[in-house]
Design a protein around this motif. Structure first.
Motif, PDB file in Angstrom:
ATOM      1  N   CYS A   6       0.850  -1.195   0.000  1.00 54.99           N
ATOM      2  CA  CYS A   6       0.000   0.000   0.000  1.00 54.99           C
ATOM      3  C   CYS A   6       0.890   1.251   0.000  1.00 54.99           C
ATOM      4  CB  CYS A   6      -0.918   0.014   1.214  1.00 54.99           C
ATOM      5  SG  CYS A   6      -1.941   1.493   1.305  1.00 54.99           S
ATOM      6  N   ASN A   8      -0.017   4.108   0.748  1.00 59.82           N
ATOM      7  CA  ASN A   8      -0.396   5.005   1.850  1.00 59.82           C
ATOM      8  C   ASN A   8       0.172   4.521   3.177  1.00 59.82           C
ATOM      9  OD1 ASN A   8      -1.947   7.187   3.095  1.00 59.82           O
ATOM     10  ND2 ASN A   8      -3.169   5.514   3.949  1.00 59.82           N
ATOM     11  N   CYS A   9       0.050   3.202   3.445  1.00 62.72           N
ATOM     12  CA  CYS A   9       0.406   2.737   4.792  1.00 62.72           C
ATOM     13  C   CYS A   9       1.426   1.597   4.818  1.00 62.72           C
ATOM     14  CB  CYS A   9      -0.862   2.297   5.532  1.00 62.72           C
ATOM     15  SG  CYS A   9      -1.526   0.739   4.950  1.00 62.72           S
ATOM     16  N   GLN A  11       1.080  -1.534   3.942  1.00 60.88           N
ATOM     17  CA  GLN A  11       0.506  -2.876   4.120  1.00 60.88           C
ATOM     18  C   GLN A  11       0.825  -3.778   2.922  1.00 60.88           C
ATOM     19  OE1 GLN A  11      -1.390  -4.298   6.490  1.00 60.88           O
ATOM     20  NE2 GLN A  11      -2.722  -5.780   5.482  1.00 60.88           N
ATOM     21  N   CYS A  20      -7.211  -1.589   0.696  1.00 60.46           N
ATOM     22  CA  CYS A  20      -6.197  -1.909   1.689  1.00 60.46           C
ATOM     23  C   CYS A  20      -6.890  -2.330   2.991  1.00 60.46           C
ATOM     24  CB  CYS A  20      -5.304  -0.702   1.945  1.00 60.46           C
ATOM     25  SG  CYS A  20      -4.102  -0.980   3.267  1.00 60.46           S
ATOM     26  N   CYS A  23      -5.623   0.496   5.896  1.00 54.93           N
ATOM     27  CA  CYS A  23      -6.037   1.905   5.876  1.00 54.93           C
ATOM     28  C   CYS A  23      -7.312   2.148   5.080  1.00 54.93           C
ATOM     29  CB  CYS A  23      -4.907   2.789   5.347  1.00 54.93           C
ATOM     30  SG  CYS A  23      -4.592   2.599   3.594  1.00 54.93           S
TER      31      CYS A  23
END
Ligand SMILES: [Zn+2]
Ligand SMILES: [Zn+2]
Length: 356
Positions: A6, A8-9, A11, A20, A23
């Motif tokens: 991910c 963004n995070c 993962q 995800c 998040c």
């Protein structure tokens, strides 16, 4: 298959993921960079948090129209006029979604088809749709035999691939597998086999590889219908395992090529997955014997020989793992020298055609 992360995070994500788990961001697959992209909703489409590949760089994206059906997570550029992604654009006929079971079966087909297209793009092959190129493109007809009075015959004809929806039904497919005495039968295997016929037309027929093909696989001008009929009547000749990856491959040189092509795709995808997991195979026994092995799959094989050297230890481990779970061999095949030479033909053919 690769693993993804991910943007963004951080993962860990898988090819089929649509959001995800950590998040909650939506995810879409970018067929240009062959990666899963984390998305943020924007006014006129979705804004990628990761970098899109090729000509899509910097664009906003939309989801393929089949995302609404829950069968696709691939992306298209927001400003384009195309509704379907490169994989779904290949569909000519999808099953009637009236009967509720058809949607589940179709989803299984789409899952295999998307993995197939990923594998082809990864090899650098072009995957044109008949919608854009009626003569040289690919189209899929996914037909339910319940809706076809004359039944459905799985096969390939000039880029049109017909698949029987019943094959997505595990019980029916397993029955077919048993009746045909096959050790391996999967939906993904069907897709990889049938597309092999398409690439034979594209890359082998009447080209510089045709002679070499005939020398290795045999003369395909042999009557196809008669050959197939004989195969189903008499079965394969004794000792076929020496020269053919499957009994079906013995039926005709075209089928031999398609079976070998499919097998090559099984190997490349599975090796990539093993690499993505950083798998290592190093048996803690027999280290002094002739079968001693130690392979680190995270390192990509530089050539065909290395690839095949690494393949065997992996399949040995996978088969043994399956036995631990009470399942049958994941890889019920034996690669002889002749079969390996045929796989090398496919490897070299693809390398030559794609310039990789
Ligand atoms: Zn996330
Ligand atoms: Zn799609």
């Amino acid at each position: 298959m690769k693993l993804f992360e991910c943007q963004n995070c951080g993962q860990l994500l898988y090819f089929e993921n649509v959001a995800c788990e950590k998040c909650g961001h939506r995810l879409g697959f970018d067929p240009q960079s062959l990666s899963l992209i984390t998305l943020k909703e924007a006014r006129d489409g979705w804004k990628p948090l990761g970098r899109l590949g090729g000509s899509w760089r910097g664009s906003k994206v939309r989801f393929c129209r089949n995302a609404e059906e829950g069968v696709c997570n691939w992306l298209v550029p927001a400003e384009g006029s195309e509704d379907y992604c490169i994989a779904c654009r290949l569909n000519r006929t999808i099953p009637d979604l009236g009967p509720p079971e058809n949607r589940d079966l179709w989803r299984k087909f789409e899952s295999a088809k998307h993995r197939l297209v990923y594998g082809l793009l990864r090899l650098g092959l072009s995957v044109p749709s008949k919608a854009d190129d009626p003569d040289g493109g690919i189209a899929f007809d996914f037909l339910s035999p319940q809706a076809e009075p004359d039944g459905v015959i799985t096969g390939h004809e000039s880029g049109l691939i017909t698949l029987n929806l019943d094959e997505a039904d595990d019980a029916k497919r397993e029955l077919n597998r048993k009746n045909l005495h096959e050790p391996y039968r999967t939906v993904l295997g069907h897709f990889r086999h049938e597309i092999g016929h398409y690439y034979w037309d594209q890359l082998v027929a009447n080209g510089p590889w045709h002679e070499r093909y005939r020398a290795m696989f045999g003369d395909e001008s042999l009557d196809y219908q008669v050959a197939l009929q004989q195969h189903y009547q008499n079965g394969p000749a004794p000792g076929w395992q020496e020269n053919y990856i499957s009994a079906y491959a013995t039926s005709h040189p075209w089928e031999d090529f398609a079976e070998t092509w499919a097998h090559y795709m099984h190997i490349t995808d599975t090796l990539e997955t093993a690499g993505a997991f950083g798998l290592k195979v190093e048996p803690q026994a027999g280290r002094k014997g002739a079968n001693r092995m130690a392979v680190d799959y995270a390192r990509r094989a530089p050539d065909f020989d290395t690839m095949m050297d690494r393949w065997v230890p992996l399949t040995t481990a996978l088969n043994t793992l399956n036995k631990s779970m009470g399942a049958r061999d994941l890889y019920p095949f034996v690669l002889t020298q002749t079969i390996t030479a045929k796989l090398r033909f496919v490897h070299d053919l693809i390398a030559d055609s794609t310039g990789r």
